[in-house]
Design a protein around this motif. Structure first.
Motif, short mmCIF file in Angstrom:
data_model
loop_
_atom_site.label_atom_id
_atom_site.label_comp_id
_atom_site.label_asym_id
_atom_site.label_seq_id
_atom_site.Cartn_x
_atom_site.Cartn_y
_atom_site.Cartn_z
N VAL A 14 0.82 -1.21 0.00
CA VAL A 14 0.00 0.00 0.00
C VAL A 14 0.86 1.27 0.00
O VAL A 14 0.52 2.25 -0.66
CB VAL A 14 -0.96 0.01 1.21
N ALA A 15 1.93 1.27 0.76
CA ALA A 15 2.69 2.51 0.99
C ALA A 15 4.16 2.39 0.65
O ALA A 15 4.93 3.28 1.01
CB ALA A 15 2.53 2.92 2.44
N GLY A 16 4.56 1.33 0.00
CA GLY A 16 5.97 1.13 -0.31
C GLY A 16 6.59 2.31 -1.03
O GLY A 16 6.03 2.82 -1.99
N GLY A 17 7.69 2.80 -0.52
CA GLY A 17 8.39 3.91 -1.14
C GLY A 17 8.01 5.29 -0.63
O GLY A 17 8.66 6.27 -0.96
N ALA A 18 6.95 5.38 0.15
CA ALA A 18 6.55 6.69 0.70
C ALA A 18 7.51 7.06 1.84
O ALA A 18 7.95 6.19 2.60
CB ALA A 18 5.12 6.64 1.21
N PRO A 19 7.84 8.33 1.96
CA PRO A 19 8.77 8.76 3.01
C PRO A 19 8.20 8.51 4.41
O PRO A 19 6.99 8.64 4.63
CB PRO A 19 8.92 10.26 2.77
N PRO A 20 9.05 8.17 5.36
CA PRO A 20 8.59 7.90 6.73
C PRO A 20 7.83 9.06 7.36
O PRO A 20 6.85 8.84 8.08
CB PRO A 20 9.89 7.62 7.50
N ALA A 21 8.22 10.31 7.09
CA ALA A 21 7.52 11.46 7.66
C ALA A 21 6.08 11.53 7.13
O ALA A 21 5.14 11.86 7.87
CB ALA A 21 8.26 12.75 7.37
N PHE A 22 5.90 11.21 5.86
CA PHE A 22 4.56 11.20 5.27
C PHE A 22 3.73 10.07 5.89
O PHE A 22 2.57 10.27 6.25
CB PHE A 22 4.64 11.05 3.75
N LEU A 23 4.32 8.90 6.02
CA LEU A 23 3.59 7.78 6.61
C LEU A 23 3.20 8.06 8.06
O LEU A 23 2.15 7.62 8.52
CB LEU A 23 4.40 6.49 6.51
N ALA A 24 4.03 8.81 8.77
CA ALA A 24 3.69 9.20 10.14
C ALA A 24 2.42 10.05 10.14
O ALA A 24 1.56 9.89 11.02
CB ALA A 24 4.84 9.95 10.79
N GLU A 25 2.26 10.93 9.15
CA GLU A 25 1.05 11.75 9.04
C GLU A 25 -0.17 10.88 8.70
O GLU A 25 -1.25 11.08 9.23
CB GLU A 25 1.23 12.84 7.98
N VAL A 26 0.03 9.92 7.81
CA VAL A 26 -1.05 8.99 7.45
C VAL A 26 -1.51 8.23 8.69
O VAL A 26 -2.71 8.13 8.98
CB VAL A 26 -0.58 8.01 6.35
N GLU A 27 -0.57 7.72 9.46
CA GLU A 27 -0.90 6.91 10.63
C GLU A 27 -1.54 7.76 11.73
O GLU A 27 -2.44 7.30 12.43
CB GLU A 27 0.34 6.18 11.11
N LYS A 28 -1.11 9.01 11.86
CA LYS A 28 -1.73 9.92 12.83
C LYS A 28 -3.19 10.17 12.47
O LYS A 28 -4.08 10.12 13.32
CB LYS A 28 -0.94 11.23 12.86
N LYS A 29 -3.46 10.41 11.18
CA LYS A 29 -4.83 10.64 10.72
C LYS A 29 -5.66 9.36 10.86
O LYS A 29 -6.84 9.42 11.24
CB LYS A 29 -4.83 11.12 9.27
N ALA A 30 -5.06 8.21 10.59
CA ALA A 30 -5.78 6.94 10.75
C ALA A 30 -6.18 6.74 12.21
O ALA A 30 -7.29 6.28 12.49
CB ALA A 30 -4.92 5.78 10.26
N ASP A 31 -5.31 7.11 13.14
CA ASP A 31 -5.65 7.02 14.56
C ASP A 31 -6.86 7.89 14.89
O ASP A 31 -7.76 7.47 15.63
CB ASP A 31 -4.47 7.46 15.44
N GLU A 32 -6.92 9.10 14.33
CA GLU A 32 -8.06 9.99 14.56
C GLU A 32 -9.35 9.38 14.01
O GLU A 32 -10.40 9.42 14.67
CB GLU A 32 -7.82 11.34 13.88
N LEU A 33 -9.27 8.84 12.81
CA LEU A 33 -10.45 8.23 12.19
C LEU A 33 -10.93 7.01 12.97
O LEU A 33 -12.14 6.77 13.09
CB LEU A 33 -10.15 7.86 10.74
N VAL A 34 -10.01 6.24 13.51
CA VAL A 34 -10.37 5.07 14.32
C VAL A 34 -11.09 5.51 15.60
O VAL A 34 -12.09 4.91 15.99
CB VAL A 34 -9.12 4.22 14.65
N ARG A 35 -10.60 6.57 16.25
CA ARG A 35 -11.27 7.07 17.45
C ARG A 35 -12.70 7.51 17.13
O ARG A 35 -13.63 7.23 17.90
CB ARG A 35 -10.48 8.20 18.09
#
Length: 83
Positions: A14-35
């Motif tokens: 799904v995210a191969g090659g995306a920069p770690p800083a960008f993936l951190a933003e994706v995961e932060k937003k995913a946490d918000e959506l899960v809550r």
């Protein structure tokens, strides 16, 4: 089971090659959506209604496509787009 999120089928696909800083933003937003989903579907495992539509979430540097499945108590990240 408790609410959570995961890449579907996996992070490399799904995210191969995306920069770690960008993936951190994706995961932060995913946490918000899960809550939010956990608050809306209090006992998702017994949910009997029509499933919600998927969506797109914008984050700094791009966006991602996700699907919420209440009976699994999961948010699945289906596609990540880094701009």
């Amino acid at each position: 089971m408790t609410w959570g999120w995961e890449y579907d089928p996996d992070e490399a696909h799904v995210a191969g090659g995306a920069p770690p800083a960008f993936l951190a933003e994706v995961e932060k937003k995913a946490d918000e959506l899960v809550r939010a989903a956990a608050a809306f579907y209090l006992d998702g495992t017994t949910y009997q209604g029509e499933g919600p539509n998927g969506g797109f979430a914008h984050v700094p540097g791009g966006f991602f496509n996700y699907l919420i499945v209440p009976r699994h108590e999961r948010l699945y990240i289906m596609q990540v787009t880094f701009l």
